[in-house]
Design a protein around this motif. Structure first.
Motif, PDB file in Angstrom:
ATOM      1  N   ALA A 284      24.309   3.761 -23.801  1.00 45.11           N
ATOM      2  CA  ALA A 284      24.307   3.234 -22.428  1.00 45.11           C
ATOM      3  C   ALA A 284      25.662   3.439 -21.769  1.00 45.11           C
ATOM      4  O   ALA A 284      25.751   3.824 -20.591  1.00 45.11           O
ATOM      5  N   ARG A 285      26.741   3.179 -22.521  1.00 45.82           N
ATOM      6  CA  ARG A 285      28.087   3.373 -21.980  1.00 45.82           C
ATOM      7  C   ARG A 285      28.329   4.847 -21.677  1.00 45.82           C
ATOM      8  O   ARG A 285      28.918   5.206 -20.652  1.00 45.82           O
ATOM      9  N   LEU A 286      27.867   5.709 -22.571  1.00 43.39           N
ATOM     10  CA  LEU A 286      28.037   7.147 -22.353  1.00 43.39           C
ATOM     11  C   LEU A 286      27.243   7.610 -21.140  1.00 43.39           C
ATOM     12  O   LEU A 286      27.726   8.430 -20.341  1.00 43.39           O
ATOM     13  N   ALA A 287      26.028   7.105 -20.978  1.00 44.47           N
ATOM     14  CA  ALA A 287      25.215   7.475 -19.818  1.00 44.47           C
ATOM     15  C   ALA A 287      25.895   7.061 -18.519  1.00 44.47           C
ATOM     16  O   ALA A 287      25.891   7.813 -17.534  1.00 44.47           O
ATOM     17  N   ASP A 288      26.490   5.884 -18.530  1.00 41.96           N
ATOM     18  CA  ASP A 288      27.188   5.416 -17.342  1.00 41.96           C
ATOM     19  C   ASP A 288      28.413   6.280 -17.048  1.00 41.96           C
ATOM     20  O   ASP A 288      28.659   6.667 -15.903  1.00 41.96           O
ATOM     21  N   ALA A 289      29.174   6.602 -18.099  1.00 44.72           N
ATOM     22  CA  ALA A 289      30.392   7.392 -17.916  1.00 44.72           C
ATOM     23  C   ALA A 289      30.095   8.843 -17.539  1.00 44.72           C
ATOM     24  O   ALA A 289      30.906   9.495 -16.875  1.00 44.72           O
ATOM     25  N   SER A 290      28.939   9.351 -17.969  1.00 46.94           N
ATOM     26  CA  SER A 290      28.605  10.760 -17.728  1.00 46.94           C
ATOM     27  C   SER A 290      27.619  10.940 -16.585  1.00 46.94           C
ATOM     28  O   SER A 290      27.112  12.049 -16.375  1.00 46.94           O
ATOM     29  N   ASP A 291      27.334   9.860 -15.865  1.00 51.26           N
ATOM     30  CA  ASP A 291      26.391   9.921 -14.755  1.00 51.26           C
ATOM     31  C   ASP A 291      25.023  10.408 -15.206  1.00 51.26           C
ATOM     32  O   ASP A 291      24.354  11.185 -14.527  1.00 51.26           O
ATOM     33  N   GLY A 292      24.614   9.953 -16.391  1.00 54.00           N
ATOM     34  CA  GLY A 292      23.275  10.255 -16.895  1.00 54.00           C
ATOM     35  C   GLY A 292      23.067  11.671 -17.356  1.00 54.00           C
ATOM     36  O   GLY A 292      21.956  12.211 -17.265  1.00 54.00           O
ATOM     37  N   ALA A 293      24.104  12.306 -17.913  1.00 49.49           N
ATOM     38  CA  ALA A 293      23.966  13.682 -18.406  1.00 49.49           C
ATOM     39  C   ALA A 293      22.929  13.746 -19.523  1.00 49.49           C
ATOM     40  O   ALA A 293      22.635  12.748 -20.189  1.00 49.49           O
ATOM     41  N   TYR A 294      22.390  14.939 -19.745  1.00 45.79           N
ATOM     42  CA  TYR A 294      21.429  15.176 -20.825  1.00 45.79           C
ATOM     43  C   TYR A 294      22.122  14.931 -22.166  1.00 45.79           C
ATOM     44  O   TYR A 294      23.164  15.521 -22.467  1.00 45.79           O
ATOM     45  N   VAL A 295      21.539  14.040 -22.973  1.00 43.59           N
ATOM     46  CA  VAL A 295      22.135  13.663 -24.249  1.00 43.59           C
ATOM     47  C   VAL A 295      21.057  13.636 -25.332  1.00 43.59           C
ATOM     48  O   VAL A 295      19.968  13.082 -25.128  1.00 43.59           O
ATOM     49  N   LEU A 296      21.372  14.246 -26.478  1.00 44.62           N
ATOM     50  CA  LEU A 296      20.518  14.201 -27.658  1.00 44.62           C
ATOM     51  C   LEU A 296      21.243  13.464 -28.771  1.00 44.62           C
ATOM     52  O   LEU A 296      22.471  13.455 -28.817  1.00 44.62           O
ATOM     53  N   VAL A 297      20.488  12.876 -29.682  1.00 42.59           N
ATOM     54  CA  VAL A 297      21.083  12.169 -30.811  1.00 42.59           C
ATOM     55  C   VAL A 297      20.606  12.777 -32.128  1.00 42.59           C
ATOM     56  O   VAL A 297      19.428  13.105 -32.281  1.00 42.59           O
ATOM     57  N   GLU A 298      21.539  12.928 -33.062  1.00 41.06           N
ATOM     58  CA  GLU A 298      21.181  13.397 -34.395  1.00 41.06           C
ATOM     59  C   GLU A 298      20.647  12.203 -35.187  1.00 41.06           C
ATOM     60  O   GLU A 298      21.290  11.676 -36.069  1.00 41.06           O
ATOM     61  N   LYS A 299      19.456  11.795 -34.814  1.00 40.54           N
ATOM     62  CA  LYS A 299      18.811  10.652 -35.447  1.00 40.54           C
ATOM     63  C   LYS A 299      17.732  11.146 -36.396  1.00 40.54           C
ATOM     64  O   LYS A 299      16.822  11.875 -35.971  1.00 40.54           O
ATOM     65  N   ILE A 300      17.840  10.778 -37.659  1.00 38.20           N
ATOM     66  CA  ILE A 300      16.838  11.157 -38.648  1.00 38.20           C
ATOM     67  C   ILE A 300      15.773  10.068 -38.694  1.00 38.20           C
ATOM     68  O   ILE A 300      16.067   8.914 -39.027  1.00 38.20           O
ATOM     69  N   LEU A 301      14.556  10.432 -38.347  1.00 34.98           N
ATOM     70  CA  LEU A 301      13.440   9.489 -38.330  1.00 34.98           C
ATOM     71  C   LEU A 301      12.597   9.661 -39.585  1.00 34.98           C
ATOM     72  O   LEU A 301      12.267  10.786 -39.976  1.00 34.98           O
ATOM     73  N   GLU A 302      12.257   8.568 -40.200  1.00 30.23           N
ATOM     74  CA  GLU A 302      11.308   8.622 -41.304  1.00 30.23           C
ATOM     75  C   GLU A 302       9.900   8.860 -40.749  1.00 30.23           C
ATOM     76  O   GLU A 302       9.631   8.551 -39.571  1.00 30.23           O
ATOM     77  N   PRO A 303       8.979   9.422 -41.523  1.00 27.85           N
ATOM     78  CA  PRO A 303       7.629   9.696 -41.024  1.00 27.85           C
ATOM     79  C   PRO A 303       7.005   8.461 -40.378  1.00 27.85           C
ATOM     80  O   PRO A 303       6.964   7.383 -40.971  1.00 27.85           O
ATOM     81  N   GLY A 304       6.555   8.611 -39.133  1.00 29.57           N
ATOM     82  CA  GLY A 304       5.924   7.531 -38.401  1.00 29.57           C
ATOM     83  C   GLY A 304       6.883   6.606 -37.687  1.00 29.57           C
ATOM     84  O   GLY A 304       6.452   5.741 -36.922  1.00 29.57           O
ATOM     85  N   GLU A 305       8.174   6.768 -37.912  1.00 31.54           N
ATOM     86  CA  GLU A 305       9.164   5.894 -37.271  1.00 31.54           C
ATOM     87  C   GLU A 305       9.445   6.383 -35.855  1.00 31.54           C
ATOM     88  O   GLU A 305       9.786   7.557 -35.667  1.00 31.54           O
ATOM     89  N   PRO A 306       9.346   5.531 -34.843  1.00 34.02           N
ATOM     90  CA  PRO A 306       9.629   5.969 -33.474  1.00 34.02           C
ATOM     91  C   PRO A 306      11.120   5.918 -33.166  1.00 34.02           C
ATOM     92  O   PRO A 306      11.869   5.108 -33.729  1.00 34.02           O
TER      93      PRO A 306
END
Length: 771
Positions: free
Chosen positions: A255-277
């Protein structure tokens, strides 16, 4: 801030040998290929010689070895002139401290201790070491020496090539190095003590990567000033966030990054387990795509092989240090528990220090971490994961039930220090216990032992694949998809060939038995994983094969480890690798198996590429993988790319050539460029997702979907298709109309298209609706 959203990306690993000017030199090729956005590895100043950039030492400048600020400006200019966007990888969780003097924040903390203006930037438990920072660097021969092998030189404390600062006035009296060392704000300790006694948070078990407290507004501002300048000045359009799970609260950070970057396109290196949203409240466009990778791999695997592969794994475990049945979930638990008691014991002990009134907390916390079902929770969201872990831990360790019950209210409180740190620790335990341990101990089908995947899920059918892609389109249509990265355990085409082995499990069993007889090692599951990996990557150099075998064996930890190598076992293991090249019988057996599945592997590769590039999400092409990517685990997956070869093939394709599907991989580049160009030039055809019906006796061998005018058709289980005699009467049902295959240029009309025609030249097609 540009507000640009990529239609596709192409990942480049920027390093000294391939800097930003070299990257600018391939921009014209990437544009011709059809790429929309160039995706850069970390650019900030990092440890000298780093080939990845995740060990940032200075947030205020672009790494000079990677081209510096001027190089970034030249690259950005080249990208803009070509009409391409730029996505940059950043590392908010940690910094590199291998060479302390190169990191001004860390050097200042070592010099001034708690009095440093940067002391709050690092997550240090000062009280655990009587106000000092423990640094695990001393060797076996020095810990008993009065001066620990130290010397004072040029106003610094030196240990061989390592240099550390001296607190002001602490060496003015000419005291011995040992006495001066005792006066410092840091304590140099034996290297083995790091895993159990370290008192600063780190990245996983890497003591040369110290975590920073980016949740502190000043730390955020100082560590992101240069990055935000890139966005503000139009040098980059978006960001990829490395390892968000290490942060105190990823949602608040985003949220802080979105505010500082004026909502720039951002991806996260988030590893999801099967079925995890993915948490829906996060200010992100989605993940970096490992979840999509797992879906694509599994729809290309033959589920009918389950029993045969399970039986083979059980047979192999009988000749192995591993005991019991091949229970993947038990292996996960045991691997994670070993990590919590070993590599990450210092982190678990720090957790226990946060609950001093609870006796036996360390054991109970380690068990909860071992039972935690996903990488981490984001309290108050994900509280159910904590309760699931507690229930599992109490079932397995009834003696810990009362302790766990006492811990639960504290670990469920989002504001309690133990709850905050537990969340940061659980992801590290998962990564080290599963990705870097269990993945190397389970040999059922090596291609499925991949980041973000669950090897227990052998395959999915076409209907399930459609369901998952429709969910992606509905929930995260701008999330990245990928098949290969700098972190994948095996490249996409290595996995595609291994997937084909599932269609011929008896051939694989007989091949493995022969290889194990000719070159025995005495560790069945590991031998299966090693031989499958070599078959998938073949041909490869002897050096690459040896490097992979050594890393895989030490990560598995069943017969040898990084900290205590078993020389006898490793000699036998390297002899096995040499036999693949030098022993005529071993070499012939290996080549015969590769030869049998080679064409099926090519077919799987093209199908996987089409599915990834055409399905919902923003597809990424990892550097060089428009041709065969038969890489193995890092650093093998970061090898140089021959762009001259790729340019030449693309020029021939643009000249009208339709290459054969063969070892040159030109057909893969054809598929890649034609689909990328379609997504770039005809975005209106990629706005929805609908699985299409396939009829006829061979229907199970096809996957087809309509993206809103672009119809993708791919072959699955090609060996089975060959055995049944081909497509025969199989047809794909499409909206009535006229279509042109973007790959071959062939036209089709109607509403029931014969697959024998659509897939007559290649195992894939992308039909673009005309009119």
């Amino acid at each position: 801030m540009s507000g640009r959203i990529p239609r596709s990306t192409y990942r480049l690993q920027i390093r000294r040998e391939f800097d930003l000017d070299a990257a600018a030199g391939v921009v014209d090729y990437l544009k011709a290929l059809g790429v929309d956005t160039v995706y850069l590895s970390p650019l900030l100043a990092s440890e000298p010689g780093s080939n990845h950039g995740y060990d940032v030492i200075d947030h205020s400048r672009v790494d000079p070895d990677r081209g510096g600020s001027e190089g970034l400006e030249r690259f950005a200019t080249a990208a803009r002139e070509a009409g391409l966007g730029v996505l940059a990888d950043i590392v908010p969780n940690h910094v590199g401290i291998a060479t302390p003097r190169l990191n001004p924040w860390w050097w200042d903390v070592l010099t001034h201790g708690r009095g440093s203006r940067h002391a709050e930037a690092f997550d240090i438990d000062w009280d655990a070491a009587r106000g000092r920072i423990r640094i695990p660097v001393l060797g076996d021969d020095d810990v008993e020496k009065p001066d620990l092998g130290l010397r004072i030189e040029d106003g610094e404390l030196r240990y061989y090539d390592n240099a550390f600062p001296l607190a002001p006035g602490t060496a003015d009296d000419g005291a011995s190095p040992g006495v001066v060392h005792a006066r410092q704000h840091y304590e140099l300790v034996h290297w083995r003590r790091g895993d159990s006694e370290l008192n600063y948070r780190r990245f996983f078990a890497v003591s040369t990567l110290a975590a920073v407290r980016v949740e502190d507004p000043r730390v955020f501002d100082e560590s992101h000033a240069e990055i935000l300048r890139w966005l503000r000045e139009g040098l980059v359009d978006g960001l990829r966030i490395d390892h968000p799970d290490g942060l105190t609260d990823p949602g608040v950070y985003l949220a802080r990054l979105a505010d500082a970057s004026d909502g720039a396109y951002v991806l996260v290196e988030k590893i999801l387990e099967p079925g995890e949203p993915l948490p829906a409240h996060w200010a992100t466009a989605g993940t970096t795509g490992y979840d999509a990778l797992g879906d694509i791999d599994r729809v290309l695997v033959d589920s009918a092989a389950r029993t045969a592969l399970d039986d083979l794994e059980a047979e192999l475990r009988a000749d192995s240090p591993q005991t019991g049945t091949a229970d993947w979930h038990r292996m996960i638990h045991d691997g994670k528990r070993a990590v919590a008691d070993g590599l990450l014991q210092a982190e678990v002990r720090r957790l226990a220090r946060l609950v001093p009134d609870i006796e036996g907390a360390e054991d109970a916390l380690a068990e909860l971490l071992a039972c935690f079902p996903v990488y981490r929770s984001y309290l108050p969201a994900g509280l159910d994961h904590l309760h699931e872990a507690a229930a599992a831990a109490k079932r397995g360790r009834r003696d810990l039930a009362r302790t766990i019950d006492r811990l639960l209210p504290l670990l469920a409180d989002p504001d309690h220090p133990a709850a905050i740190r537990f969340q940061q620790t659980s992801g590290a335990v998962m990564a080290k216990g599963v990705e870097d341990t269990a993945f190397y101990r389970y040999g059922r089908l090596a291609s499925l032992n991949e980041v973000g995947g669950d090897p227990a899920e052998l395959a999915i059918d076409v209907a399930e694949f459609h369901r998952r892609q429709a969910a992606r389109q509905a929930s995260w249509p701008l999330s990245m998809t990928t098949l290969s990265t700098h972190d994948t355990k095996r490249g996409e085409d290595t996995r595609a060939r291994i997937d084909a082995l599932a269609e011929v499990p008896e051939l694989w069993r007989s091949t493995l038995r022969t290889l194990r007889t000719l070159a025995p090692l005495g560790d069945g599951p590991f031998e299966s994983l090693l031989w499958a990996s070599l078959i998938g990557a073949w041909p490869l150099s002897r050096e690459r094969a040896h490097a992979y075998a050594e890393k895989a064996a030490r990560e598995a930890g069943t017969r040898t480890t990084w900290t205590a190598p078993d020389e006898a076992f490793e000699r036998s293991m390297h002899a096995l690798v040499d036999a693949a090249f030098d022993d005529e019988s071993v070499h012939r057996t290996l080549e015969e198996c590769v030869g049998f599945v080679q064409a099926a592997g090519w077919s799987n590769s093209l199908s996987a590429k089409l599915l990834q590039l055409a399905a919902p999400g923003v597809p990424d092409v990892y550097q060089g993988s428009e041709l065969w990517n038969r890489s193995l685990v890092d650093p093998d997956n970061r090898l140089p790319v021959d762009y001259a070869e790729r340019r030449a093939i693309l020029e021939r394709i643009d000249g009208g050539e339709l290459p054969d599907l063969d070892e040159t991989a030109a057909a893969k580049l054809l598929v890649t460029t034609r689909v990328l160009r379609a997504r770039r030039d005809r975005p209106e055809l990629f706005t929805r997702y609908a699985g299409l019906d396939v009829t006829g006796g061979a229907a199970e061998h096809a996957i087809a979907f309509d993206r809103g005018g672009a119809v993708a058709v791919a072959t699955r289980l090609p060996l089975g298709l060959e055995r049944r005699g081909g497509w025969a009467d199989a047809r794909v049902m499409v909206r009535p109309g006229h279509y042109v295959d973007a790959i071959t240029g062939v036209s089709f009309s109607g509403d029931a298209l014969a697959l024998a025609d659509v897939l007559g030249r290649y195992p894939v097609a992308l039909l673009l609706r005309e009119g």
